[in-house]
Enzyme design. Structure first.
Site, PDB file in Angstrom:
ATOM      1  N   HIS A 282       0.949  -1.066  -0.138  1.00 18.54           N
ATOM      2  CA  HIS A 282      -0.017  -0.105   0.319  1.00 18.54           C
ATOM      3  C   HIS A 282       0.762   1.497   0.398  1.00 18.54           C
ATOM      4  O   HIS A 282       2.023   1.131   0.801  1.00 18.54           O
ATOM      5  CB  HIS A 282      -1.135   0.408   0.775  1.00 18.54           C
ATOM      6  N   SER A 283       0.810   1.630  -0.738  1.00 25.16           N
ATOM      7  CA  SER A 283       0.982   3.341  -1.069  1.00 25.16           C
ATOM      8  C   SER A 283       2.532   3.119  -1.221  1.00 25.16           C
ATOM      9  O   SER A 283       3.234   2.577  -2.336  1.00 25.16           O
ATOM     10  CB  SER A 283       0.966   4.410  -0.077  1.00 25.16           C
ATOM     11  N   MET A 284       3.747   3.346  -0.193  1.00 26.11           N
ATOM     12  CA  MET A 284       4.910   3.532  -0.240  1.00 26.11           C
ATOM     13  C   MET A 284       5.465   1.879  -0.913  1.00 26.11           C
ATOM     14  O   MET A 284       6.114   1.559  -1.359  1.00 26.11           O
ATOM     15  CB  MET A 284       5.822   3.752   0.540  1.00 26.11           C
TER      16      MET A 284
ATOM     17  N   SER B  42      -1.771  -1.031  -4.094  1.00 27.95           N
ATOM     18  CA  SER B  42      -2.585   0.082  -3.873  1.00 27.95           C
ATOM     19  C   SER B  42      -2.210   1.563  -3.224  1.00 27.95           C
ATOM     20  O   SER B  42      -1.837   1.034  -2.461  1.00 27.95           O
ATOM     21  CB  SER B  42      -3.068  -0.922  -1.892  1.00 27.95           C
TER      22      SER B  42
END
Length: 261
Positions: A92-94, A119
């Site tokens: 997720h993200s990074m 994500s």
């Protein structure tokens, strides 16, 4: 409980024999415990192993790794023995960018991932904006509030902020200085999940993930912001579970779902 033999992985739930291994990569400033509910929803169909970065929770006294390529090298080296069984990656993200970079390294070493789930993150080839990493503490906290995903009580506590801000700032540095180095496309399906009100990523940025695989690509859009994952955790976990179950026979179920009501 911690996965045996390494501080880099946390395991929260038992898996069924033969379950596909799923490596999960948290967001900037995040920790393994954030994904305990996600693991609960995937067990026992998947063996969920969440990566624990240095500089948080039981690794609080270790320095953060402020370069995403350096972090990917370290994680990939640690996961090599764990990637001998069928495995997939979720970030997720990074963590999505990191999952891709780690998957690329493992694939180059002969351990092919069965699937990649990304994500709340633009494709690696789409540069991230900045420079939040140079912001004051107050500006950094404001950005965290904008994105959500952090308990507001933590952001209002000077004692807790003193604990979490170094990791957040280190991760922002790693994220904003990251540059895609032209890793070859993966040969596994890639599934992207985004929120329709995410200030960090829009649909074109997410669709660019399609250029990072020679296999199928799917994009699922949910109502919500950067942490749409929290209210839609059941739907995301269900998609991941169905996909990795299908990956055992080499068939990934990747038809996009409609926008959640």
């Amino acid at each position: 409980m911690r996965a045996p033999g390494t501080p880099w992985l946390r395991s929260f739930h038992a898996a069924a024999p033969g379950a596909v291994r799923l490596f999960v990569f948290p967001h900037a400033g995040g920790n393994a415990a954030f994904f305990h509910p996600f693991s609960a929803r995937l067990a026992p169909r998947a063996e969920v192993l969440v990566v624990q970065y240095p500089g948080r929770q039981e690794r609080f006294h270790e320095p953060c790794v402020e370069d995403l390529h350096e972090l990917a090298d370290a994680v990939a080296a640690e996961l090599t023995e764990w990637a001998e069984e069928p495995y997939a990656l979720f970030g997720h993200s990074m963590g999505a960018t990191l999952a891709f970079e780690v998957g690329s390294r493992l694939h180059a070493a002969g351990a092919r991932p069965r699937a990649l789930f990304v994500s709340g993150r633009r494709a690696p080839s789409v540069p991230a904006p900045g420079p939040v990493r140079r912001a004051s503490d107050e500006e950094l906290i404001a950005d965290m509030k904008l994105l959500g995903g952090t308990d507001p009580r933590m952001l209002d506590s000077p004692e807790l902020l003193a604990v979490i801000l170094p990791a957040v700032r280190g991760d922002y540095l790693a994220t904003e200085t990251y540059r895609y180095r032209g890793a070859p496309p993966l040969d596994c399906p890639v599934t992207a999940f985004i929120g329709d009100e995410d200030p960090r990523v829009d649909a074109p940025m997410a669709r660019a993930w399609a250029t990072h695989t020679t296999d199928e690509f799917a994009l699922h859009t949910f109502e919500g912001g950067h942490f749409f994952l929290v209210p839609h955790i059941d739907a995301v976990a269900r998609n991941v579970a169905e996909s990795i179950s299908g990956s055992i026979s080499g068939s990934i179920s990747s038809a996009p779902e409609p926008l959640n009501p």
